[in-house]
Enzyme design. Sequence first.
Site, PDB file in Angstrom:
ATOM      1  N   ASP A  33       0.864  -1.183   0.000  1.00  0.00           N
ATOM      2  CA  ASP A  33       0.000   0.000   0.000  1.00  0.00           C
ATOM      3  C   ASP A  33       0.896   1.227   0.000  1.00  0.00           C
ATOM      4  O   ASP A  33       1.460   1.597   1.027  1.00  0.00           O
ATOM      5  CB  ASP A  33      -0.899  -0.023   1.244  1.00  0.00           C
ATOM      6  CG  ASP A  33      -1.958   1.072   1.225  1.00  0.00           C
ATOM      7  OD1 ASP A  33      -1.787   2.040   0.453  1.00  0.00           O
ATOM      8  OD2 ASP A  33      -2.938   0.963   1.986  1.00  0.00           O
ATOM      9  N   TYR A 122      -1.729  14.746 -15.124  1.00  0.00           N
ATOM     10  CA  TYR A 122      -0.714  13.694 -15.104  1.00  0.00           C
ATOM     11  C   TYR A 122       0.682  14.282 -14.928  1.00  0.00           C
ATOM     12  O   TYR A 122       1.442  13.876 -14.043  1.00  0.00           O
ATOM     13  CB  TYR A 122      -0.782  12.869 -16.396  1.00  0.00           C
ATOM     14  CG  TYR A 122       0.395  11.954 -16.600  1.00  0.00           C
ATOM     15  CD1 TYR A 122       0.596  10.857 -15.780  1.00  0.00           C
ATOM     16  CD2 TYR A 122       1.310  12.185 -17.630  1.00  0.00           C
ATOM     17  CE1 TYR A 122       1.690  10.019 -15.962  1.00  0.00           C
ATOM     18  CE2 TYR A 122       2.396  11.352 -17.826  1.00  0.00           C
ATOM     19  CZ  TYR A 122       2.581  10.271 -16.987  1.00  0.00           C
ATOM     20  OH  TYR A 122       3.670   9.443 -17.172  1.00  0.00           O
TER      21      TYR A 122
END
Length: 284
Positions: A33, A122
């Site tokens: 994670d 992005y």
Amino acid sequence: MNIVVIGKSGQLARELQQLLPESVSFLGRDDIDLVNSERLFSTLGALAPQAIINASAYTAVDKAESEPEAAHLINCDGVENLARYCKSTNTFMVHVSTDYVFNGHKGVPYMPDDTIEPQGVYGRTKAEGEKALLKILPEQSCLLRTAWVYSVHGNNFVKTMLTLMAQKPQLGVIDDQIGTPTWARGLAQACVFAAQNCTKGVFHWTDEGVASWYDFACAIQELALQKGLLKSAISILPIPSSQYPTPAKRPPYSVLDKTSARQAFSTIQPQHWRSQLAKMLDAL
């Protein structure tokens, strides 16, 4: 050397799997994670890597415009957490970024220390990830910017073109965006070199040469016909970007200067994009 690769299913990670020994750990989203720093520290602490190659990223350029939070979590927060882990454990980190951190208006190849000015979500999130890495881990990291990546794995321009060329009688391809196609295999080799040699700094790594998307498409058809991947040629027409609007802005010129990389990555050198394309099509 104990190396851990963050990423498992992407183009770069799949190429790294071909280059690195089976003992190397590849951690996908089900294994680590990146956003939860406590869990990240625990996962990596159990593996105790000497170097980490971050081959994970949110790369859906247009989708990022409507999912800025998701892009930020992976491209910035995840990078920051990895850098903090590496700082605390004296681990070297190789991180891959993009030509989209530049605005594309310079007109000559971008140097590694040129000012970054991303034009979309992005690019902005990748730029923020770069800044976090260089702030936290300037002496223990290699930042590699690349562009126009493709491989035999996943979805990319080469495979899309091959599919369309087999189905359509004619294609229009943008001719006013200039950059350099990059086979993920060569990029993977650069990442491995940087990890094994702790090559510190900011570098650019693409294949050699310059092309428009139109040039790239024409080369794909030409080589695919030679190799029997296509049965017949179709007409490919050059079109301006204005005829193919997208949610995210693309840099019109994003050729990256690799002079410093050629010097630092002494045992490997970038190859011309056409020869790399030929090798990829052979593998395909």
